[in-house]
Design a protein around this motif. Structure first.
Motif, PDB file in Angstrom:
ATOM      1  N   ALA A 180      16.134   4.292  -3.336  1.00 45.31           N
ATOM      2  CA  ALA A 180      16.495   5.719  -4.204  1.00 45.31           C
ATOM      3  C   ALA A 180      16.116   6.428  -4.722  1.00 45.31           C
ATOM      4  N   LYS A 181      15.737   7.279  -5.221  1.00 44.16           N
ATOM      5  CA  LYS A 181      14.809   8.288  -6.697  1.00 44.16           C
ATOM      6  C   LYS A 181      15.660   9.066  -6.472  1.00 44.16           C
ATOM      7  N   HIS A 182      14.638   9.855  -7.877  1.00 44.96           N
ATOM      8  CA  HIS A 182      13.284   9.003  -8.513  1.00 44.96           C
ATOM      9  C   HIS A 182      15.240   8.346  -9.923  1.00 44.96           C
ATOM     10  N   TYR A 183      14.935   7.394  -9.955  1.00 43.44           N
ATOM     11  CA  TYR A 183      16.346   6.868 -11.327  1.00 43.44           C
ATOM     12  C   TYR A 183      15.784   6.583 -12.394  1.00 43.44           C
ATOM     13  N   ALA A 222       8.836  20.602   1.805  1.00 43.60           N
ATOM     14  CA  ALA A 222       8.129  20.510   1.311  1.00 43.60           C
ATOM     15  C   ALA A 222       7.178  18.541   1.580  1.00 43.60           C
ATOM     16  N   TRP A 223       6.490  18.060   1.113  1.00 42.11           N
ATOM     17  CA  TRP A 223       5.671  16.815   1.885  1.00 42.11           C
ATOM     18  C   TRP A 223       6.662  16.390   3.283  1.00 42.11           C
ATOM     19  N   THR A 224       5.685  17.153   3.402  1.00 39.29           N
ATOM     20  CA  THR A 224       5.419  17.210   5.124  1.00 39.29           C
ATOM     21  C   THR A 224       3.986  16.718   5.493  1.00 39.29           C
ATOM     22  N   SER A 254      12.166   6.939 -12.514  1.00 39.77           N
ATOM     23  CA  SER A 254      11.366   8.549 -12.501  1.00 39.77           C
ATOM     24  C   SER A 254      10.353   8.308 -13.937  1.00 39.77           C
ATOM     25  N   PHE A 255       9.886   9.939 -13.471  1.00 36.40           N
ATOM     26  CA  PHE A 255       9.180   9.795 -14.854  1.00 36.40           C
ATOM     27  C   PHE A 255       9.620   9.940 -15.847  1.00 36.40           C
ATOM     28  N   ASN A 256      10.684  11.171 -16.294  1.00 44.04           N
ATOM     29  CA  ASN A 256      11.227  11.392 -17.278  1.00 44.04           C
ATOM     30  C   ASN A 256      11.749  10.150 -18.354  1.00 44.04           C
ATOM     31  N   GLY A 301      11.175  22.784  -8.719  1.00 36.55           N
ATOM     32  CA  GLY A 301      10.563  22.365  -7.414  1.00 36.55           C
ATOM     33  C   GLY A 301      11.329  21.721  -6.730  1.00 36.55           C
ATOM     34  N   ARG A 302      12.208  20.397  -7.293  1.00 32.28           N
ATOM     35  CA  ARG A 302      11.898  18.936  -6.655  1.00 32.28           C
ATOM     36  C   ARG A 302      13.472  19.395  -6.660  1.00 32.28           C
ATOM     37  N   CYS A 303      14.417  19.658  -6.265  1.00 36.94           N
ATOM     38  CA  CYS A 303      15.821  20.221  -6.123  1.00 36.94           C
ATOM     39  C   CYS A 303      15.995  20.598  -4.846  1.00 36.94           C
ATOM     40  N   SER A 315       9.799   3.893   2.764  1.00 36.48           N
ATOM     41  CA  SER A 315       9.980   5.218   2.745  1.00 36.48           C
ATOM     42  C   SER A 315      10.350   5.722   1.219  1.00 36.48           C
ATOM     43  N   PHE A 316       9.437   6.221   0.519  1.00 33.34           N
ATOM     44  CA  PHE A 316      10.313   6.321  -0.714  1.00 33.34           C
ATOM     45  C   PHE A 316      11.056   7.992  -1.034  1.00 33.34           C
ATOM     46  N   SER A 317      12.425   7.094  -0.209  1.00 32.73           N
ATOM     47  CA  SER A 317      13.205   8.433   0.170  1.00 32.73           C
ATOM     48  C   SER A 317      14.112   7.800   0.464  1.00 32.73           C
ATOM     49  N   ASP A 359       7.074   5.334 -10.321  1.00 30.00           N
ATOM     50  CA  ASP A 359       6.837   5.929  -9.893  1.00 30.00           C
ATOM     51  C   ASP A 359       5.279   6.369 -10.369  1.00 30.00           C
ATOM     52  N   TYR A 360       4.122   6.604  -9.429  1.00 29.36           N
ATOM     53  CA  TYR A 360       2.815   6.851  -9.556  1.00 29.36           C
ATOM     54  C   TYR A 360       2.641   6.602 -10.497  1.00 29.36           C
ATOM     55  N   ASN A 361       1.361   5.765 -11.336  1.00 33.67           N
ATOM     56  CA  ASN A 361       0.950   5.570 -12.686  1.00 33.67           C
ATOM     57  C   ASN A 361       2.042   5.147 -13.793  1.00 33.67           C
ATOM     58  N   ASP A 382       4.370  -2.537  -9.228  1.00 36.24           N
ATOM     59  CA  ASP A 382       3.679  -1.079 -10.676  1.00 36.24           C
ATOM     60  C   ASP A 382       2.681  -0.694  -9.077  1.00 36.24           C
ATOM     61  N   MET A 383       2.876   0.867  -9.402  1.00 34.76           N
ATOM     62  CA  MET A 383       2.761   2.063  -8.206  1.00 34.76           C
ATOM     63  C   MET A 383       1.342   2.532  -8.609  1.00 34.76           C
ATOM     64  N   ALA A 384       0.097   2.624  -8.062  1.00 36.60           N
ATOM     65  CA  ALA A 384      -0.626   2.442  -8.299  1.00 36.60           C
ATOM     66  C   ALA A 384      -2.076   2.736  -9.700  1.00 36.60           C
ATOM     67  N   PHE A 386       0.600  -1.491  -0.448  1.00 39.90           N
ATOM     68  CA  PHE A 386       0.215  -0.430  -0.074  1.00 39.90           C
ATOM     69  C   PHE A 386       1.050   1.342   0.117  1.00 39.90           C
ATOM     70  N   ILE A 387       0.413   2.432  -0.568  1.00 39.96           N
ATOM     71  CA  ILE A 387       0.996   3.772  -0.788  1.00 39.96           C
ATOM     72  C   ILE A 387       0.073   4.086   0.141  1.00 39.96           C
ATOM     73  N   CYS A 388       0.883   4.829   1.609  1.00 31.77           N
ATOM     74  CA  CYS A 388      -0.176   5.305   2.598  1.00 31.77           C
ATOM     75  C   CYS A 388       0.038   6.865   2.393  1.00 31.77           C
ATOM     76  N   ASN A 389      -0.002   7.678   1.394  1.00 41.00           N
ATOM     77  CA  ASN A 389       0.399   9.257   1.409  1.00 41.00           C
ATOM     78  C   ASN A 389      -1.296   9.644   2.235  1.00 41.00           C
ATOM     79  N   THR A 390      -2.275   8.503   1.744  1.00 39.94           N
ATOM     80  CA  THR A 390      -3.684   9.883   1.751  1.00 39.94           C
ATOM     81  C   THR A 390      -4.208   8.623   2.166  1.00 39.94           C
TER      82      THR A 390
HETATM   83  C1  GLC Z   1       4.966  11.238  -7.374  1.00 44.49           C
HETATM   84  C2  GLC Z   1       6.483  11.602  -7.092  1.00 44.49           C
HETATM   85  C3  GLC Z   1       7.171  10.227  -5.960  1.00 44.49           C
HETATM   86  C4  GLC Z   1       6.688   9.464  -4.741  1.00 44.49           C
HETATM   87  C5  GLC Z   1       5.392   9.201  -5.698  1.00 44.49           C
HETATM   88  C6  GLC Z   1       4.625   7.951  -4.155  1.00 44.49           C
HETATM   89  O1  GLC Z   1       4.313  11.450  -7.927  1.00 44.49           O
HETATM   90  O2  GLC Z   1       7.216  11.384  -8.376  1.00 44.49           O
HETATM   91  O3  GLC Z   1       8.733  10.771  -5.439  1.00 44.49           O
HETATM   92  O4  GLC Z   1       7.224   8.623  -4.044  1.00 44.49           O
HETATM   93  O5  GLC Z   1       4.594   9.268  -6.712  1.00 44.49           O
HETATM   94  O6  GLC Z   1       3.982   9.697  -3.433  1.00 44.49           O
END
Ligand code: GLC
Length: 716
Positions: free
Chosen positions: A191-194, A404-406, A238-240, A152-154, A138-140, A271-273, A302-304, A51-55
């Protein structure tokens, strides 16, 4: 090194799994409101591996630890463990980027502390709190090297340097994972975002990165290699795209480079989708194509978007995908679950964390990361007897200082800058203006000789690019108005990313860059302003004068002509620009102190080594004495840079290859020694192989990337 016991258990489990159950392990699901009933059913059917537990139910979105989610986590885990056919536990993951309930400085600010030991301790503390909430992954750390503050993600990464980024990445991985991943309080790091996400053109998120393999390997890869060498257990793609190929479908990047070359043996999550997004990127026709391409490239989970769960069974059944590829992906996921001890201990085991100790550590991290950019005529520190007028849009701020991300930060634990000054310096002659709009706020402090402006910006992060980095017009207006009457004007800035201060910098006597430093931001800023703490942060990213200079970074290669480039020199024949200089406003590694440091007695233990000696592990040792010549204790970040003078490829004018933060009392002197061997002098050449070439290497040692030349070493 794999654990044979675990591999044997995986073999046994795999042999019992249906293809559908295997795909369930590769499916990471969110738990948005309204999905609860369906998720319970899917857990019973073995269709959710993580599960991704962000929300939703998982995230106590108001940041109140009393609203913890461990009860809910255990409830769903019970279904997976006791009601599904094979009882494989679920892995709970979350973006625990720089804190949980106690928020630490954004990663860019922690990099500014140049203190890997403190970063390791920070993530150990952070893990304890997150584990109490049922999170074991942790996604970090995010380790995308970035030279572009428009992106912004710098703020989520460690800046523009591969060496600093590598040290920070390893420290964060070690802090999260500890020395025994199966302990309840440890989390699998990610380790992200590869890879190459930070090279986003124009700082435009989700867009294109154009990178040669040479640039990728020498700048963007080192932090990931360092994380793998530190025992990393997961990676996020990574998305790119990189030069036409999305990373999420790149077998070269995800398998040949990450696994075969770097030896990574954990699992990769998209990464997400980002699996489904391969269609949007125009390399996949159907969802099934996207799923097949991604898992074949090396994305295990596969995320989400449920793309694997919904499409790969048919791809295998109809012979377009070999089940062995699915098996290998499942093996990697189960490996990390076994390493985490989830099969033995699937439920959250709560142990009260020492929140006060975590706050004290967060305060130290915030103080160490803040950078004194300017201090004309010793404008700072303020004295408590000095009448000071405080104003600005961040005077009464807390949450936006977190960064960010708190997701679980507790707002009530933070002070505003006004509260911090009043509580920590009750004798200070300070008054605070609270007019409604910014320019009127000045009225309350008009008569003060000394004025402190607390100015800042909204937390950055994902999808928060800025096309201009000059500060907002209303803040500029306030600065100009204050300058007209204040005898001493101090700028205290709360932005996560570097901003272009070229226009306003001359108006200040002193500038303190506070970043977004989490729960203790205001206390750290007040302590530095009033001199209780001596500032010691150093810039992990160059500060441009104007947005148009970007990308501007210290480890640039030499120009083909005598131009006014990053390192100012006189005379020069050509200018990079007609309307500004080629130099940054503040260079990488820059930061002032309330005391002064003197460097002397540089010595080399040897100045020549053969390639065989270098490749055999021998190294040069260069030592320098550093003395505190001021009247107060302070930290100096001693930095060692090299330049490979002549090589088969163009090499940077400076590259950081060593740093050490030291504390010196007034008059105290210490010797710092740097070792320069293959890892420091080598680079990935045209052939993609890492080697140190023959020739001279100039060495620079000092307190920033503008450090003076101190000698040279030679590979003969
Ligand atoms: C986001 C971010 C990624 C994050 C993931 C889950 O789109 O790119 O850094 O870990 O989705 O929230």
């Amino acid at each position: 090194m794999l654990n044979p016991e675990i591999e044997k258990k995986i073999d046994e489990l795999l042999s019992k799994m249906t293809l559908h159950e295997k795909l369930g392990q590769l499916n990471q699901q969110s738990n948005e409101h309204g999905m609860e009933a369906e998720n319970r059913e899917m857990l019973k059917n073995g269709e959710i591996g993580s599960f991704i537990c962000n929300t939703g139910h998982f995230g106590p979105t108001d940041g109140n630890p009393a609203h913890n989610n461990r009860k809910y986590v255990n409830e769903l885990q019970k279904i997976a463990v006791e009601e599904s056919r094979l009882g494989i536990p679920v892995l709970y993951g979350k973006d625990v980027i720089h804190g949980h309930n106690v928020v630490f400085p954004i990663p860019l600010a922690m990099a500014a502390g140049f203190d890997p030991d403190l970063v390791r301790d920070a993530y150990t503390a952070i893990s304890e709190e997150a584990a109490n909430d049922g999170i074991r992954w942790s996604f970090s750390p995010m380790m995308d090297l970035s030279r572009d503050p428009r992106w912004g993600r710098c703020v989520e990464g460690y800046g523009e340097d591969p060496y600093l980024g590598s040290k920070m990445a390893a420290a964060a991985v070690e802090g999260f994972q500890g020395d025994d991943l199966s302990r309840r309080e440890n989390l699998a790091a990610c380790a992200k975002h590869y890879i190459g996400y930070g090279a986003m053109e124009g700082g435009r998120d989700y867009q294109k990165s154009e990178l040669s393999d040479y640039a990728l390997r020498n700048y963007y890869l080192p932090a990931f290699k360092s994380a793998v060498d530190a025992g990393l257990r997961t990676v996020m793609s990574s998305f790119n795209e990189i030069s036409g190929e999305p990373t999420t479908s790149s077998h070269y990047l995800l398998t040949e480079l990450l696994r075969d070359e770097l030896g990574f043996d954990g699992f990769v999550v998209s990464d997400y989708n980002s699996v489904l997004q391969l269609k949007k990127q125009g390399v996949a026709e159907t969802n099934a194509d996207a799923a097949r391409m991604s898992v074949s490239a090396g994305v295990d989970m596969d995320m989400a978007d449920r793309c694997y769960l919904r499409n790969l069974e048919k791809e295998v059944a109809e012979g377009r995908l070999d089940e062995s590829i699915v098996d290998e992906a499942v093996r990697r996921v189960l490996r990390v679950k076994f390493e985490l001890g989830l099969f033995e201990n699937p439920y959250v085991h709560y142990e009260e964390a020492d929140i006060d100790a975590h706050k004290a550590l967060a305060l130290r991290a915030a103080e160490q990361g803040m950078v004194l950019l300017k201090n004309k005529n010793g404008a700072l520190p303020l004295s408590e007897s000095e009448p000071v007028g405080f104003t600005g849009d961040f005077l009464k701020e807390t949450w936006r200082m977190f960064g960010a991300w708190t997701l679980d930060g507790v707002n009530e634990w933070a002070n505003t800058l006004e509260e911090a000054v009043r509580k920590n310096f009750p004798e200070a002659k300070a008054n605070f203006s609270h007019a409604n709009n910014l320019i009127d706020r000045y009225d309350g402090v008009m008569e003060s000789d000394t004025v402190v402006l607390a100015l800042g910006g909204h937390p950055e992060g994902e999808a928060s690019g800025l096309a201009t980095l000059e500060i907002p017009e209303d803040q500029k207006a306030l600065i100009k108005k204050a300058r007209m009457s204040a005898k001493k004007l101090v700028g205290v800035f709360f932005y996560g990313r570097p901003m272009a201060l070229g226009e306003v910098e001359p108006l200040f006597d002193a500038i303190l860059w506070c970043w977004h430093s989490g729960t203790m931001t205001a206390d750290a800023a007040a302590n530095i302003l009033y001199g209780k703490t001596n500032p010691s942060g150093r810039l992990p990213m160059s500060f441009p004068r104007v947005t148009g200079q970007i990308p501007i970074y210290y480890n640039c290669t030499p120009s083909c002509r005598n131009v006014d480039e990053y390192y100012p020199k006189e005379p020069f024949m050509y200018k990079n620009y007609r309307d500004t200089t080629g130099a940054p406003l503040y260079p990488f590694g820059h930061g002032l102190s309330y005391t002064a440091f003197e460097y002397s007695d540089v010595s080399f233990d040897k100045t020549e080594l053969s390639p065989e000696e270098i490749n055999g592990g021998k190294c040069f040792e260069v030592s320098v004495k550093v003395k505190n010549t001021g009247d107060r204790t302070g930290d100096e970040v001693v930095q060692c840079y090299i330049r490979d003078k002549v090589a088969s490829m163009m090499r940077p004018l400076r590259q950081l290859e060593g740093f050490e933060r030291i504390t010196l009392a007034p008059g105290e002197e210490k010797t710092v020694t740097f070792r320069l061997g293959l890892g420091e002098l080598g680079f990935y050449g045209k052939n993609g192989k890492f080697a140190a070439e023959k020739g001279d290497f100039t060495v620079f040692i000092g307190g920033s990337s503008y450090a003076p030349e101190v000698g040279k070493v030679t590979i003969i």
